[in-house]
Scaffold this motif. Structure first.
Motif, PDB file in Angstrom:
ATOM      1  N   VAL A   1     -16.715  -4.175  -0.400  1.00 33.84           N
ATOM      2  CA  VAL A   1     -15.598  -3.859   0.481  1.00 33.84           C
ATOM      3  C   VAL A   1     -14.383  -3.436  -0.335  1.00 33.84           C
ATOM      4  CG1 VAL A   1     -14.054  -4.797   2.258  1.00 33.84           C
ATOM      5  CG2 VAL A   1     -16.442  -5.545   2.161  1.00 33.84           C
ATOM      6  N   ASP A   2     -13.633  -2.449   0.180  1.00 31.21           N
ATOM      7  CA  ASP A   2     -12.336  -2.062  -0.372  1.00 31.21           C
ATOM      8  C   ASP A   2     -11.237  -2.454   0.607  1.00 31.21           C
ATOM      9  OD1 ASP A   2     -13.485  -0.876  -2.614  1.00 31.21           O
ATOM     10  OD2 ASP A   2     -13.623   1.089  -1.648  1.00 31.21           O
ATOM     11  N   ILE A   3     -10.127  -2.973   0.094  1.00 32.17           N
ATOM     12  CA  ILE A   3      -8.970  -3.297   0.921  1.00 32.17           C
ATOM     13  C   ILE A   3      -7.780  -2.511   0.398  1.00 32.17           C
ATOM     14  CG2 ILE A   3      -7.400  -5.093   1.726  1.00 32.17           C
ATOM     15  CD1 ILE A   3      -9.602  -7.128   1.381  1.00 32.17           C
ATOM     16  N   GLU A   4      -7.177  -1.673   1.250  1.00 33.52           N
ATOM     17  CA  GLU A   4      -6.004  -0.885   0.900  1.00 33.52           C
ATOM     18  C   GLU A   4      -4.817  -1.369   1.724  1.00 33.52           C
ATOM     19  OE1 GLU A   4      -7.622   3.529   0.015  1.00 33.52           O
ATOM     20  OE2 GLU A   4      -8.163   2.736   1.988  1.00 33.52           O
ATOM     21  N   LEU A   5      -3.646  -1.419   1.096  1.00 36.53           N
ATOM     22  CA  LEU A   5      -2.419  -1.854   1.757  1.00 36.53           C
ATOM     23  C   LEU A   5      -1.421  -0.700   1.797  1.00 36.53           C
ATOM     24  CD1 LEU A   5      -1.910  -5.333   0.000  1.00 36.53           C
ATOM     25  CD2 LEU A   5      -3.298  -4.800   2.020  1.00 36.53           C
ATOM     26  N   TYR A   6      -0.735  -0.551   2.940  1.00 39.09           N
ATOM     27  CA  TYR A   6       0.263   0.503   3.106  1.00 39.09           C
ATOM     28  C   TYR A   6       1.562  -0.101   3.635  1.00 39.09           C
ATOM     29  CZ  TYR A   6      -3.779   3.616   2.772  1.00 39.09           C
ATOM     30  OH  TYR A   6      -4.913   4.279   2.346  1.00 39.09           O
ATOM     31  N   GLY A   7       2.643   0.123   2.890  1.00 33.65           N
ATOM     32  CA  GLY A   7       3.955  -0.351   3.294  1.00 33.65           C
ATOM     33  C   GLY A   7       4.827   0.763   3.811  1.00 33.65           C
ATOM     34  N   LYS A   8       6.126   0.540   3.826  1.00 28.93           N
ATOM     35  CA  LYS A   8       7.063   1.522   4.411  1.00 28.93           C
ATOM     36  C   LYS A   8       7.139   2.812   3.600  1.00 28.93           C
ATOM     37  CE  LYS A   8      11.224  -0.416   2.176  1.00 28.93           C
ATOM     38  NZ  LYS A   8      10.478  -1.334   1.306  1.00 28.93           N
ATOM     39  N   ASP A   9       6.778   2.746   2.310  1.00 26.63           N
ATOM     40  CA  ASP A   9       6.829   3.937   1.464  1.00 26.63           C
ATOM     41  C   ASP A   9       5.444   4.461   1.099  1.00 26.63           C
ATOM     42  OD1 ASP A   9       9.668   3.936   1.359  1.00 26.63           O
ATOM     43  OD2 ASP A   9       9.590   2.340  -0.138  1.00 26.63           O
ATOM     44  N   GLY A  10       4.416   3.931   1.702  1.00 24.92           N
ATOM     45  CA  GLY A  10       3.078   4.435   1.444  1.00 24.92           C
ATOM     46  C   GLY A  10       2.161   3.400   0.822  1.00 24.92           C
ATOM     47  N   ASN A  11       1.168   3.880   0.111  1.00 23.22           N
ATOM     48  CA  ASN A  11       0.131   3.007  -0.456  1.00 23.22           C
ATOM     49  C   ASN A  11       0.703   2.042  -1.481  1.00 23.22           C
ATOM     50  OD1 ASN A  11      -2.107   2.561  -2.713  1.00 23.22           O
ATOM     51  ND2 ASN A  11      -3.136   2.894  -0.767  1.00 23.22           N
ATOM     52  N   LEU A  12       0.352   0.769  -1.345  1.00 25.03           N
ATOM     53  CA  LEU A  12       0.735  -0.257  -2.317  1.00 25.03           C
ATOM     54  C   LEU A  12      -0.405  -0.362  -3.314  1.00 25.03           C
ATOM     55  CD1 LEU A  12       2.135  -2.980   0.134  1.00 25.03           C
ATOM     56  CD2 LEU A  12       3.388  -1.145  -1.043  1.00 25.03           C
ATOM     57  N   LYS A  13      -0.243   0.258  -4.469  1.00 26.75           N
ATOM     58  CA  LYS A  13      -1.324   0.385  -5.435  1.00 26.75           C
ATOM     59  C   LYS A  13      -1.885  -0.973  -5.841  1.00 26.75           C
ATOM     60  CE  LYS A  13      -1.018   4.862  -5.660  1.00 26.75           C
ATOM     61  NZ  LYS A  13      -2.103   5.736  -5.124  1.00 26.75           N
ATOM     62  N   SER A  14      -3.214  -1.036  -5.864  1.00 25.65           N
ATOM     63  CA  SER A  14      -3.886  -2.277  -6.234  1.00 25.65           C
ATOM     64  C   SER A  14      -5.282  -1.959  -6.730  1.00 25.65           C
ATOM     65  CB  SER A  14      -3.974  -3.227  -5.037  1.00 25.65           C
ATOM     66  OG  SER A  14      -4.813  -4.322  -5.315  1.00 25.65           O
ATOM     67  N   THR A  15      -5.663  -2.598  -7.819  1.00 21.91           N
ATOM     68  CA  THR A  15      -7.038  -2.458  -8.308  1.00 21.91           C
ATOM     69  C   THR A  15      -7.894  -3.644  -7.893  1.00 21.91           C
ATOM     70  OG1 THR A  15      -6.401  -3.482 -10.413  1.00 21.91           O
ATOM     71  CG2 THR A  15      -6.349  -1.070 -10.299  1.00 21.91           C
ATOM     72  N   THR A  16      -7.250  -4.780  -7.621  1.00 18.89           N
ATOM     73  CA  THR A  16      -8.023  -5.972  -7.255  1.00 18.89           C
ATOM     74  C   THR A  16      -8.592  -5.880  -5.853  1.00 18.89           C
ATOM     75  OG1 THR A  16      -5.962  -7.056  -6.579  1.00 18.89           O
ATOM     76  CG2 THR A  16      -6.742  -7.486  -8.814  1.00 18.89           C
ATOM     77  N   GLY A  17      -8.106  -4.913  -5.054  1.00 16.45           N
ATOM     78  CA  GLY A  17      -8.639  -4.746  -3.708  1.00 16.45           C
ATOM     79  C   GLY A  17      -9.853  -3.844  -3.648  1.00 16.45           C
ATOM     80  N   GLU A  18     -10.292  -3.340  -4.793  1.00 13.58           N
ATOM     81  CA  GLU A  18     -11.423  -2.414  -4.822  1.00 13.58           C
ATOM     82  C   GLU A  18     -12.710  -3.142  -5.195  1.00 13.58           C
ATOM     83  OE1 GLU A  18     -10.484   0.663  -7.551  1.00 13.58           O
ATOM     84  OE2 GLU A  18      -8.800   1.438  -6.360  1.00 13.58           O
ATOM     85  N   GLY A  19     -13.778  -2.812  -4.495  1.00 13.13           N
ATOM     86  CA  GLY A  19     -15.100  -3.316  -4.860  1.00 13.13           C
ATOM     87  C   GLY A  19     -15.266  -4.813  -4.722  1.00 13.13           C
ATOM     88  N   ILE A  20     -14.687  -5.398  -3.665  1.00 14.69           N
ATOM     89  CA  ILE A  20     -14.845  -6.832  -3.432  1.00 14.69           C
ATOM     90  C   ILE A  20     -16.263  -7.101  -2.928  1.00 14.69           C
ATOM     91  CG2 ILE A  20     -14.043  -8.795  -2.052  1.00 14.69           C
ATOM     92  CD1 ILE A  20     -11.319  -7.388  -1.904  1.00 14.69           C
ATOM     93  N   THR A  21     -16.977  -7.995  -3.597  1.00 19.08           N
ATOM     94  CA  THR A  21     -18.346  -8.320  -3.198  1.00 19.08           C
ATOM     95  C   THR A  21     -18.339  -9.527  -2.275  1.00 19.08           C
ATOM     96  OG1 THR A  21     -19.271  -7.449  -5.261  1.00 19.08           O
ATOM     97  CG2 THR A  21     -20.627  -9.006  -4.013  1.00 19.08           C
ATOM     98  N   VAL A  22     -18.980  -9.369  -1.119  1.00 19.19           N
ATOM     99  CA  VAL A  22     -19.148 -10.475  -0.182  1.00 19.19           C
ATOM    100  C   VAL A  22     -20.634 -10.820  -0.165  1.00 19.19           C
ATOM    101  CG1 VAL A  22     -18.726 -11.336   2.141  1.00 19.19           C
ATOM    102  CG2 VAL A  22     -17.251  -9.539   1.198  1.00 19.19           C
ATOM    103  N   LYS A  23     -20.960 -12.005  -0.648  1.00 21.44           N
ATOM    104  CA  LYS A  23     -22.356 -12.403  -0.796  1.00 21.44           C
ATOM    105  C   LYS A  23     -23.055 -12.499   0.562  1.00 21.44           C
ATOM    106  CE  LYS A  23     -21.460 -15.071  -5.022  1.00 21.44           C
ATOM    107  NZ  LYS A  23     -21.494 -16.408  -5.646  1.00 21.44           N
TER     108      LYS A  23
END
Length: 508
Positions: A203-225
Motif C-alpha cells: 500500500v502507498d499513502i500520500e498526504l496533501y495539504g493546503k500547498d499540495g503534496n506533503l513529501k514522504s518516503t515512509t508512506g510508500e510500499g507499506i506491507t500489510v501481512k
C-alpha cells in the motif's frame, strides 16, 4: 507490469470478492437473437472488515451485525467476525497471533467479540472492553450476504478522542480518499489498513495539504501481512503540521480495507470514512441541526482546478451560505472553509455542484457540537445515493436521528425498522422528501423493542436520495455523537444471460 495494470487486476479481484459469485445461465431459445438485459441477483458472499476500535483502556465497544430481508434468497447462510490475526477459516492463512490448536487452526481469541446472526431481518450484537480488541475480518455467505452490514460503536469517557466513535465496517478495495484528516499537534490520526487475504498487500499513502503534496518516503510500499491489521500514524509520514489534510490510500498489490481514526485533544474523536469516488457534484447529508461549527474540506485529485457552487439543503429548500457562495479548489491542494453554525437549528446537507465545467472532487465536513470543554466532533464524507437499498445498524429508541436529502427532484422512500436484537417486531413507514430539501424524519421504531435495531432505506419513486444516521449519547456530561452515511449496500449483482454456442469448441 505497470502500477495501473496491477490496480485494474486488483480492482477486478476485489469486485468479485465483495459482490459475491453468481453463475451464468443459458436462456431458453427464443429465435430472436436479441441480447437480453442483465438480471440482478442477490450476492452470495460479502466481506467486511472492522478496525481496532480504541487504544483506550476505558473504551466500551459494541458491534451490531445485520442483514436485511431480501427477495430471491433461500437456503442456508453464515455470517461471522474473526480476529484479523487469526488464520483463515480453512487453515490456509498464516496466524500472526500464534494461538493455534492441535489441528493447526487458530483458536478464537477471547478478546474478539462473538457476533453470529442466524437469520436475516434481526440484528445480533456483541461487546468488548478496553484496548485489546483486535481488528476483525467478517464474511457473510448465502442468504446472510446480500446487504450485510456491521456497525462498530465505541464510547470513550475521557482522554484524547473521548466521545462516541462509530463506523460501518468496510469492504476491501484498492483505493480510498479521506478528506479532513490532520497532522496538527492537537490531533492523533491513524489510517487503519486491514488485509483479509492469504497474501500480503502493498500500500502507498500520500498526504496533501493546503500547498499540495506533503513529501514522504515512509508512506510508500507499506506491507500489510495476510489476515492482519496495520495502523499507520499520519504524523510519522511527514514533518509538516497541517490542520486539513487529504489522505490517498492506493494499493499496489492485493486489497485492503481502510478507515481513518481522528482523535482530537479538545474536540473528541470519531472515525472518518472514505469519500465517495471523485465526482463533479457531491453531497454530504445529515449535518445535525444543533451544529455549532461546520468545516468543509475539499480536494481536486485531477490536473484541473475546480470551481464549485456551495449550497445548504434545508427543510425548506436550498440556500447559499452567506459569504461562501462559491469555492475555488486548486488541483492537488486541500481547501477548507469554516461555515460556522450554518444550519441554524435546522436539518441540513451540503451540496457542491460545478460552477461551470465539472471537475471531479472528493469532500467531507467536520461537524462540532457543544461549546467550551463540552465540544464533540464527527465527520460526514461525500457519499453516494442510497440507490436500491441501504441499511444502518446499532440504533436505539432514543438518540437516533435519520436524515433524508433529495438533492434533485422529489422522492418517496420506504424506511423499515427491523426487529430488535432482543425482541420486537419490524415496522415500515413511507416518507416523501421534496426536491432540494433535507428532512430529519421521525424514524420508525420496532413494536415492543428490546435491544437495538437496524434501519433500512429503500427508494420507492422519484429522484436520488442521500441519507445519514446520527447516534447520540451523554458521556460524562458531553453530548457525544457519531454520523454514518447510507450508500447503496451492493446487495445484488448484475448477471448477464449467455447463449450457448458450441461452435467455439470447433475453432482453432
Amino acid at each position: 507490469m505497470n502500477r495501473t495494470t496491477l490496480s485494474l487486476i486488483a480492482g477486478a479481484t476485489a469486485l468479485a470478492a465483495v459482490t459475491g459469485f453468481a453463475a451464468l445461465t443459458a436462456p431458453e431459445a427464443s429465435g430472436s437473437g436479441a441480447a437480453k438485459a442483465a438480471a440482478r441477483l442477490p450476492v452470495q458472499q460479502t466481506r467486511l472488515l472492522c478496525p481496532e476500535p480504541s487504544a483506550s483502556d476505558i473504551a466500551e465497544t459494541s458491534y451490531t451485525s445485520f442483514t436485511p430481508v431480501a427477495q430471491g434468497t433461500s437456503g442456508s447462510g453464515k455470517a461471522e467476525l474473526t480476529a484479523a490475526d487469526e488464520e483463515s477459516a480453512d487453515g490456509s492463512g498464516s496466524s500472526q497471533s500464534g494461538k493455534t490448536g492441535k489441528s493447526g487452526k487458530s483458536k478464537k481469541r477471547s478478546d474478539a467479540p462473538t457476533v453470529t446472526p442466524k437469520e436475516p431481518g434481526r440484528p445480533v450484537t456483541g461487546d468488548s472492553s478496553g484496548a485489546g480488541t483486535p481488528a476483525l475480518i467478517g464474511t457473510a455467505t448465502g442468504r446472510l450476504a446480500p446487504g450485510w452490514t456491521v456497525q462498530e460503536t465505541t464510547e470513550v469517557a475521557a482522554g484524547t478522542g473521548r466521545g462516541l466513535l462509530g463506523t460501518n465496517c468496510t469492504a476491501p478495495d484498492t483505493e480510498f480518499w479521506f478528506v479532513g484528516a490532520s497532522t496538527a499537534g492537537s490531533r492523533t490520526d491513524y489510517v487503519h489498513l486491514i488485509n483479509p487475504d492469504d497474501s500480503a498487500a502493498v500500500v502507498d499513502i500520500e498526504l496533501y495539504g493546503k500547498d499540495g503534496n506533503l513529501k514522504s518516503t515512509t508512506g510508500e510500499g507499506i506491507t500489510v501481512k495476510p489476515h492482519s491489521s496495520e495502523p499507520v500514524l499520519l504524523s510519522t509520514l511527514t514533518g509538516a503540521k497541517e490542520g486539513d489534510v487529504t489522505v490517498h490510500v492506493s494499493v499496489r498489490s492485493g486489497r485492503v480495507a481502510a478507515t481513518l481514526q481522528a482523535l482530537d485533544d479538545k474536540l473528541g474523536g470519531d472515525w472518518l470514512a472514505a469519500s465517495t469516488d471523485p465526482a463533479g457534484s457531491v453531497v454530504m447529508p445529515g449535518i445535525p441541526k444543533d451544529a455549532t461549527d461546520v468545516r468543509l474540506i475539499v480536494f481536486a485529485p485531477g490536473d484541473a482546478d475546480a470551481d464549485l457552487k456551495v449550497r445548504l439543503s434545508t427543510p425548506s429548500g436550498e440556500i447559499t451560505p452567506a459569504g461562501n457562495e462559491t469555492l475555488h479548489v486548486k488541483s492537488g491542494m486541500t481547501t477548507a472553509v469554516d461555515l460556522g453554525d450554518v444550519t441554524r437549528g435546522e436539518a441540513g446537507s451540503l451540496v457542491l455542484t460545478p460552477n461551470d465545467t465539472a471537475v471531479p472532487v472528493v469532500a467531507a465536513v467536520r461537524v462540532v457540537r457543544g461549546k467550551g470543554d463540552k465540544q464533540e466532533s464527527a465527520f460526514i464524507p461525500a457519499t453516494a445515493p442510497v440507490g436500491t437499498r441501504a441499511s444502518v445498524a446499532g440504533n436505539s429508541a432514543k438518540g437516533t436521528t435519520l436524515a433524508l436529502s433529495a438533492a434533485g427532484g422529489s422522492a418517496t422512500v420506504k424506511v423499515t425498522a427491523s426487529a430488535g436484537s432482543e425482541g420486537g417486531t419490524a415496522v415500515t413507514k413511507e416518507y416523501t422528501i421534496k426536491g432540494g430539501t433535507t428532512q430529519n424524519v421521525e424514524a420508525p421504531v420496532p413494536g415492543g423493542l428490546k435491544g437495538t435495531y437496524a434501519l433500512t432505506v429503500e427508494p420507492v419513486s422519484g429522484g436520488p436520495v442521500y441519507a445519514a444516521r446520527t447516534l447520540q449519547t451523554n458521556t460524562e456530561g458531553v453530548s457525544a455523537f457519531t454520523v454514518q452515511t447510507l450508500p447503496d449496500d451492493r446487495g445484488t449483482v448484475a448477471v448477464p444471460e449467455a447463449d450457448q454456442d458450441l461452435s467455439v469448441l470447433l475453432k482453432k
